[in-house]
Motif scaffolding. Structure first.
Motif, mmCIF file in Angstrom:
data_model
loop_
_atom_site.group_PDB
_atom_site.id
_atom_site.type_symbol
_atom_site.label_atom_id
_atom_site.label_comp_id
_atom_site.label_asym_id
_atom_site.label_seq_id
_atom_site.Cartn_x
_atom_site.Cartn_y
_atom_site.Cartn_z
ATOM 1 N N LEU A 139 45.150 41.733 33.210
ATOM 2 C CA LEU A 139 45.776 42.314 34.397
ATOM 3 C C LEU A 139 44.730 42.727 35.431
ATOM 4 O O LEU A 139 44.898 42.480 36.633
ATOM 5 C CB LEU A 139 46.629 43.522 34.002
ATOM 6 C CG LEU A 139 47.926 43.200 33.255
ATOM 7 C CD1 LEU A 139 48.548 44.465 32.684
ATOM 8 C CD2 LEU A 139 48.919 42.507 34.187
ATOM 9 N N VAL A 140 43.652 43.352 34.970
ATOM 10 C CA VAL A 140 42.593 43.778 35.886
ATOM 11 C C VAL A 140 41.970 42.555 36.569
ATOM 12 O O VAL A 140 41.708 42.559 37.781
ATOM 13 C CB VAL A 140 41.521 44.591 35.131
ATOM 14 C CG1 VAL A 140 40.307 44.847 36.022
ATOM 15 C CG2 VAL A 140 42.094 45.931 34.658
ATOM 16 N N ALA A 141 41.729 41.501 35.788
ATOM 17 C CA ALA A 141 41.140 40.290 36.349
ATOM 18 C C ALA A 141 42.059 39.641 37.380
ATOM 19 O O ALA A 141 41.609 39.154 38.419
ATOM 20 C CB ALA A 141 40.816 39.303 35.238
ATOM 21 N N MET A 142 43.349 39.629 37.103
ATOM 22 C CA MET A 142 44.299 39.050 38.056
ATOM 23 C C MET A 142 44.298 39.814 39.373
ATOM 24 O O MET A 142 44.382 39.216 40.450
ATOM 25 C CB MET A 142 45.704 39.042 37.459
ATOM 26 C CG MET A 142 45.920 37.960 36.416
ATOM 27 S SD MET A 142 47.660 37.827 35.988
ATOM 28 C CE MET A 142 47.536 37.147 34.346
ATOM 29 N N LEU A 143 44.215 41.118 39.287
ATOM 30 C CA LEU A 143 44.148 41.916 40.507
ATOM 31 C C LEU A 143 42.915 41.560 41.320
ATOM 32 O O LEU A 143 42.961 41.440 42.541
ATOM 33 C CB LEU A 143 44.137 43.412 40.162
ATOM 34 C CG LEU A 143 45.481 44.007 39.735
ATOM 35 C CD1 LEU A 143 45.290 45.417 39.187
ATOM 36 C CD2 LEU A 143 46.446 44.033 40.922
ATOM 37 N N ARG A 144 41.793 41.367 40.620
ATOM 38 C CA ARG A 144 40.559 41.041 41.322
ATOM 39 C C ARG A 144 40.626 39.650 41.937
ATOM 40 O O ARG A 144 40.214 39.436 43.087
ATOM 41 C CB ARG A 144 39.386 41.122 40.350
ATOM 42 C CG ARG A 144 38.031 40.928 41.030
ATOM 43 C CD ARG A 144 37.806 42.025 42.063
ATOM 44 N NE ARG A 144 37.029 41.557 43.174
ATOM 45 C CZ ARG A 144 36.013 42.218 43.706
ATOM 46 N NH1 ARG A 144 35.658 43.383 43.224
ATOM 47 N NH2 ARG A 144 35.360 41.736 44.723
ATOM 48 N N ILE A 145 41.142 38.699 41.200
ATOM 49 C CA ILE A 145 41.253 37.337 41.714
ATOM 50 C C ILE A 145 42.176 37.300 42.933
ATOM 51 O O ILE A 145 41.897 36.621 43.924
ATOM 52 C CB ILE A 145 41.750 36.380 40.617
ATOM 53 C CG1 ILE A 145 40.684 36.234 39.531
ATOM 54 C CG2 ILE A 145 42.100 35.008 41.195
ATOM 55 C CD1 ILE A 145 41.169 35.515 38.286
ATOM 56 N N ALA A 146 43.277 38.038 42.854
ATOM 57 C CA ALA A 146 44.202 38.087 43.995
ATOM 58 C C ALA A 146 43.517 38.663 45.229
ATOM 59 O O ALA A 146 43.720 38.184 46.354
ATOM 60 C CB ALA A 146 45.436 38.912 43.630
ATOM 61 N N ASN A 147 42.681 39.678 45.033
ATOM 62 C CA ASN A 147 41.926 40.234 46.158
ATOM 63 C C ASN A 147 40.946 39.218 46.716
ATOM 64 O O ASN A 147 40.756 39.128 47.938
ATOM 65 C CB ASN A 147 41.184 41.503 45.717
ATOM 66 C CG ASN A 147 42.035 42.750 45.840
ATOM 67 O OD1 ASN A 147 42.244 43.268 46.933
ATOM 68 N ND2 ASN A 147 42.560 43.228 44.728
ATOM 69 N N ASP A 148 40.307 38.446 45.831
ATOM 70 C CA ASP A 148 39.398 37.396 46.281
ATOM 71 C C ASP A 148 40.131 36.372 47.133
ATOM 72 O O ASP A 148 39.641 35.925 48.178
ATOM 73 C CB ASP A 148 38.769 36.677 45.081
ATOM 74 C CG ASP A 148 37.921 37.602 44.218
ATOM 75 O OD1 ASP A 148 37.513 38.667 44.718
ATOM 76 O OD2 ASP A 148 37.688 37.260 43.053
ATOM 77 N N LEU A 149 41.308 35.981 46.677
ATOM 78 C CA LEU A 149 42.092 34.978 47.398
ATOM 79 C C LEU A 149 42.534 35.493 48.765
ATOM 80 O O LEU A 149 42.560 34.737 49.745
ATOM 81 C CB LEU A 149 43.301 34.563 46.563
ATOM 82 C CG LEU A 149 42.983 33.813 45.262
ATOM 83 C CD1 LEU A 149 44.245 33.636 44.430
ATOM 84 C CD2 LEU A 149 42.352 32.455 45.569
ATOM 85 N N GLU A 150 42.878 36.769 48.826
ATOM 86 C CA GLU A 150 43.263 37.353 50.112
ATOM 87 C C GLU A 150 42.092 37.303 51.084
ATOM 88 O O GLU A 150 42.261 37.005 52.274
ATOM 89 C CB GLU A 150 43.737 38.793 49.903
ATOM 90 C CG GLU A 150 44.331 39.450 51.141
ATOM 91 C CD GLU A 150 43.300 40.105 52.037
ATOM 92 O OE1 GLU A 150 43.565 40.279 53.242
ATOM 93 O OE2 GLU A 150 42.198 40.444 51.527
#
Length: 244
Positions: free
Chosen positions: A86-97
């Motif tokens: 879950l933490v990694a997904m949040l970070r990846i989503a921020n990267d994509l944004e």
């Protein structure tokens, strides 16, 4: 079925949904980057405006992913691997944004140079750089969906090629301005576009932080010897985002 099994099934469903949402967001971010370069090559203001408008959709997807992830953490109270995911997904989503923001910046440059003559020789270098970065992003997203940290690490280790292309393009742009001062304005805009593309595939956040997040999600923190240039491949989920 006992309560524990039911909770795990519900959590697995939430995790699958989040994975789908992040993958979809990644596809939109890739489209932004590709379309922004196409718009620049053709001086297509209409396409550039669509790239800029799409950024609102990407931002909205980030908010949905954050809300879903936070709700899942609060309701399911995951531990160990599940929490890392879950933490990694949040970070990846921020990267994509952030990738979407950088593509939007290129779109704005397209509008700024719409009245100037395009330089095809310079666009070849920009396209080459963008093609490499988009390919890296595709590998990262595939490794995320497949939970394959090795492929993700190879992207981070391949960062030198992006750096070398950017330096070469930077020198080419400077040479062009010295040979023809009338192109200074256009070349400055191209230089900013090149920098935005390079940042997608270079320093965090962006496509080099996401491989770290994939590795962290699947295997935990990578070893200090994992990265290029002798750098330790540290990954801290609380790393501060660079403001848009």
């Amino acid at each position: 079925m006992n309560v524990s099994e039911h909770t795990q099934r519900v959590f697995d469903s939430d995790l699958s949904k989040l994975t789908q949402m992040v993958a979809e967001m990644g596809g939109l971010a890739q489209k932004q980057v590709t379309d922004s370069i196409d718009a620049l090559a053709r001086h297509d203001v209409g396409l550039a405006r669509r790239v800029i408008a799409l950024d609102g959709t990407v931002d909205g997807m980030l908010r949905q992913i954050e809300e879903k992830a936070v709700a899942t953490i609060a309701l399911r109270q995951p531990m160990a691997f599940d929490l890392r995911a879950l933490v990694a997904m949040l970070r990846i989503a921020n990267d994509l944004e952030r990738i979407g923001d950088l593509a939007k910046n290129v779109g704005k440059r397209v509008i700024a140079v719409s009245g100037e003559n395009s330089q095809r020789s310079l666009m070849r270098g920009l396209r080459h750089l963008a093609t490499l970065v988009v390919a890296q992003l595709a590998v990262v997203l595939d490794s995320f969906v497949d939970r394959n940290p090795r492929n993700a690490l190879r992207v981070w280790q391949g960062d030198k090629e992006v750096d070398a292309l950017y330096v070469s393009l930077f020198r080419e742009l400077l040479t062009y301005t010295m040979e023809d001062p009338g192109t200074i304005s256009l070349c400055i805009h191209y230089l900013f576009c090149a920098k935005n593309i390079e940042r997608i595939g270079d320093q965090p956040p962006h496509a080099t932080i996401s491989p770290k997040a994939v590795h962290y999600m699947v295997e935990g923190p990578p070893s200090p010897a994992s990265g290029p240039k002798g750098d330790a491949m540290s990954y801290d989920p609380s790393e501060t985002m660079v403001p848009a």
